[in-house]
Design a protein around this motif. Structure first.
Motif, mmCIF file in Angstrom:
data_model
loop_
_atom_site.group_PDB
_atom_site.id
_atom_site.type_symbol
_atom_site.label_atom_id
_atom_site.label_comp_id
_atom_site.label_asym_id
_atom_site.label_seq_id
_atom_site.Cartn_x
_atom_site.Cartn_y
_atom_site.Cartn_z
ATOM 1 N N GLY A 140 0.770 -1.229 0.000
ATOM 2 C CA GLY A 140 0.000 0.000 0.000
ATOM 3 C C GLY A 140 0.800 1.276 0.000
ATOM 4 N N GLU A 141 2.121 1.182 -0.030
ATOM 5 C CA GLU A 141 2.948 2.386 -0.070
ATOM 6 C C GLU A 141 3.289 2.769 -1.511
ATOM 7 N N ASP A 142 2.414 2.408 -2.437
ATOM 8 C CA ASP A 142 2.653 2.642 -3.859
ATOM 9 C C ASP A 142 1.928 3.901 -4.333
ATOM 10 N N GLU A 143 2.270 4.333 -5.535
ATOM 11 C CA GLU A 143 1.688 5.549 -6.099
ATOM 12 C C GLU A 143 0.190 5.421 -6.365
ATOM 13 N N TYR A 144 -0.247 4.237 -6.731
ATOM 14 C CA TYR A 144 -1.653 4.038 -7.082
ATOM 15 C C TYR A 144 -2.547 4.110 -5.852
ATOM 16 N N THR A 145 -2.102 3.516 -4.752
ATOM 17 C CA THR A 145 -2.893 3.561 -3.523
ATOM 18 C C THR A 145 -2.927 4.971 -2.957
ATOM 19 N N GLU A 146 -1.804 5.700 -3.116
ATOM 20 C CA GLU A 146 -1.790 7.089 -2.666
ATOM 21 C C GLU A 146 -2.774 7.926 -3.474
ATOM 22 N N HIS A 147 -2.780 7.737 -4.793
ATOM 23 C CA HIS A 147 -3.703 8.507 -5.635
ATOM 24 C C HIS A 147 -5.153 8.121 -5.364
ATOM 25 N N LEU A 148 -5.388 6.867 -5.021
ATOM 26 C CA LEU A 148 -6.751 6.416 -4.732
ATOM 27 C C LEU A 148 -7.378 7.235 -3.607
ATOM 28 N N GLN A 149 -6.570 7.662 -2.656
ATOM 29 C CA GLN A 149 -7.128 8.442 -1.549
ATOM 30 C C GLN A 149 -7.769 9.732 -2.067
ATOM 31 N N ARG A 150 -7.133 10.369 -3.023
ATOM 32 C CA ARG A 150 -7.699 11.606 -3.582
ATOM 33 C C ARG A 150 -8.981 11.315 -4.366
ATOM 34 N N VAL A 151 -9.002 10.174 -5.039
ATOM 35 C CA VAL A 151 -10.215 9.783 -5.760
ATOM 36 C C VAL A 151 -11.363 9.573 -4.772
ATOM 37 N N MET A 152 -11.075 8.906 -3.672
ATOM 38 C CA MET A 152 -12.108 8.668 -2.663
ATOM 39 C C MET A 152 -12.601 9.978 -2.052
ATOM 40 N N HIS A 153 -11.696 10.947 -1.871
ATOM 41 C CA HIS A 153 -12.118 12.248 -1.347
ATOM 42 C C HIS A 153 -13.157 12.896 -2.259
ATOM 43 N N SER A 154 -13.006 12.723 -3.558
ATOM 44 C CA SER A 154 -13.940 13.343 -4.494
ATOM 45 C C SER A 154 -15.333 12.741 -4.399
ATOM 46 N N HIS A 155 -15.421 11.511 -3.930
ATOM 47 C CA HIS A 155 -16.720 10.852 -3.801
ATOM 48 C C HIS A 155 -17.278 10.921 -2.377
ATOM 49 N N PHE A 156 -16.385 10.838 -1.379
ATOM 50 C CA PHE A 156 -16.860 10.661 -0.004
ATOM 51 C C PHE A 156 -16.324 11.696 0.972
ATOM 52 N N GLY A 157 -15.784 12.795 0.469
ATOM 53 C CA GLY A 157 -15.375 13.882 1.345
ATOM 54 C C GLY A 157 -13.919 13.815 1.770
ATOM 55 N N PRO A 158 -13.398 14.919 2.307
ATOM 56 C CA PRO A 158 -11.970 15.047 2.591
ATOM 57 C C PRO A 158 -11.458 14.174 3.720
ATOM 58 N N THR A 159 -12.334 13.661 4.561
ATOM 59 C CA THR A 159 -11.862 12.804 5.660
ATOM 60 C C THR A 159 -11.841 11.331 5.280
ATOM 61 N N ALA A 160 -12.341 10.982 4.093
ATOM 62 C CA ALA A 160 -12.414 9.574 3.697
ATOM 63 C C ALA A 160 -11.012 8.996 3.510
ATOM 64 N N GLU A 161 -10.834 7.790 4.007
ATOM 65 C CA GLU A 161 -9.575 7.069 3.811
ATOM 66 C C GLU A 161 -9.907 5.644 3.395
ATOM 67 N N ALA A 162 -9.308 5.212 2.281
ATOM 68 C CA ALA A 162 -9.606 3.888 1.732
ATOM 69 C C ALA A 162 -8.529 2.887 2.116
ATOM 70 N N PHE A 163 -8.979 1.702 2.514
ATOM 71 C CA PHE A 163 -8.101 0.586 2.831
ATOM 72 C C PHE A 163 -8.462 -0.559 1.891
ATOM 73 N N PRO A 164 -7.785 -0.692 0.753
ATOM 74 C CA PRO A 164 -8.126 -1.770 -0.180
ATOM 75 C C PRO A 164 -7.966 -3.155 0.455
ATOM 76 N N VAL A 165 -8.885 -4.037 0.100
ATOM 77 C CA VAL A 165 -8.874 -5.422 0.593
ATOM 78 C C VAL A 165 -9.201 -6.349 -0.570
ATOM 79 N N PHE A 166 -9.169 -7.647 -0.295
ATOM 80 C CA PHE A 166 -9.372 -8.622 -1.360
ATOM 81 C C PHE A 166 -10.838 -8.832 -1.728
#
Length: 359
Positions: free
Chosen positions: A50-76
């Motif tokens: 999860g320390e990759d560029e894609y997971t970092e960018h995903l956080q900004r994508v999630m903010h656009s849908h669920f607000g600035p406090t949203a934090e995503a934890f990808p799982v299987f």
């Protein structure tokens, strides 16, 4: 030309891609845009876990849908998302109030209870939806050491019966639960279908109405694999990073989960896929209503059609198309549409249904 080692493969197709069914949206393959995103993320080295560029960018994508406090934890997978999220919301003695038909109660092999150590307090519902009044059937006994303590209300959007909560209904549940000192988890395995049905952004019935944690579903909406726990209220959870690892949901090559979620959510792929699946379910329901002897059981509000028909008809139809009984004793079945269900698929199935009913 001799293929390079990188392009050579011994893999062969082992299935007939023309075979279609209505058993589950999990039966569908991956959307071409998802496969293209996976290829884009491939190559070179990226930091693992999860320390990759894609997971970092995903956080900004999630903010656009669920607000600035949203934090995503990808799982299987979805069960992993639910179990991890619910553990992060509860104490060791905590309990979760949910509908009797909830996926966490019916279809997760006891994982919330056995793996998460949680007690599920279930409530029968006529349409898969909880209400403040139904929650109150289990919301008591916080000071009773003999009873698991109700700490979380878990709802599913859309529900296991294909029904959709309105934003107002979820706000009422959230306000009631918070007023009782409980938190709210939303199982969003088909969240996109609910948003498409309501024709509102996903935030309208999640962070905007006070939901604390969301299990976001991607697999049923066109991804190859992967979901995410999305924390909407950081104050509601505890040690989610550690719980994800302990729950065996920490992907080493996380970029391949994150890039799929990015491809789904950056533009409108999530919505296009959901709208199409919902439209196919409406087409199916319209056709079914015209067949004498077949009863539609619940409002068709997303991508599922629940029906009742003669048992022998179902058995014959299942020899032609894959789908499941929902309640075999009652003769109830479930027909699911996916992002790749076509009008021809629906019409061919309806013709087969008419033929079997006429026999």
């Amino acid at each position: 030309m001799t293929p390079s080692p990188a392009s050579r493969t011994d893999a062969r197709r082992h299935h007939d891609p023309s075979v279609r069914g209505f058993a589950s949206d999990n039966y569908a393959g991956a959307h071409p845009e998802i496969l293209a995103a996976l290829a884009l993320a491939n190559g070179g080295h990226q930091v693992a876990y999860g320390e990759d560029e894609y997971t970092e960018h995903l956080q900004r994508v999630m903010h656009s849908h669920f607000g600035p406090t949203a934090e995503a934890f990808p799982v299987f997978n979805g069960t992993g998302a639910n179990v991890t999220a619910l553990q992060a919301l509860t104490d060791r003695w905590g309990a979760v109030i949910c509908a009797e038909s909830a996926h966490i109660n019916v279809d997760e092999c006891g994982a919330p209870e056995r793996m998460g150590g949680l007690k599920l307090l279930t409530v029968p519902t006529p349409d898969g939806k909880l209400t403040p009044e139904l929650i109150d059937r289990q919301a008591y006994g916080w000071d009773d050491e003999h009873r698991a303590m109700p700490q979380v209300v878990s709802i599913t959007q859309n529900t296991e019966l294909g029904t959709v909560y309105t934003p107002e209904e979820i706000r009422a549940i959230v306000d009631h639960a918070h007023g009782l000192g409980m938190k709210v988890h939303l199982d969003g395995a088909r969240l996109a279908n609910a948003a498409a049905s309501l024709n509102v952004p996903m935030r309208t019935f999640t962070n905007a109405v006070g939901v604390d944690v969301l299990s976001y579903g991607g697999t049923k909406n066109g991804m190859l694999f992967g979901e995410a726990v999305v924390v909407l209220n950081p104050d509601a959870v505890s040690h989610l990073k550690h719980l994800r690892k302990m729950s065996m949901q920490l992907a080493s090559k996380m970029r391949f989960v994150s890039v799929q979620l990015e491809a789904l959510l950056t533009r409108d792929l999530w919505l296009r896929n959901a709208r199409h699946a919902n439209a196919m379910a409406q087409r199916l329901a319209e056709g079914v209503r015209a067949v004498d002897g077949v009863e539609i059981l619940h409002p068709v509000q997303a991508n599922a059609v629940f029906a009742r028909l003669p048992h022998e008809v179902t058995r014959r139809l299942q020899e032609r198309f894959r789908f499941y009984f929902w309640d075999e004793a009652a003769g109830d079945v479930r027909w699911m549409c996916a992002f790749d269900t076509t009008e021809e698929d629906v019409d061919t199935f309806l013709q087969a249904l008419k033929e079997e009913m006429a026999r």
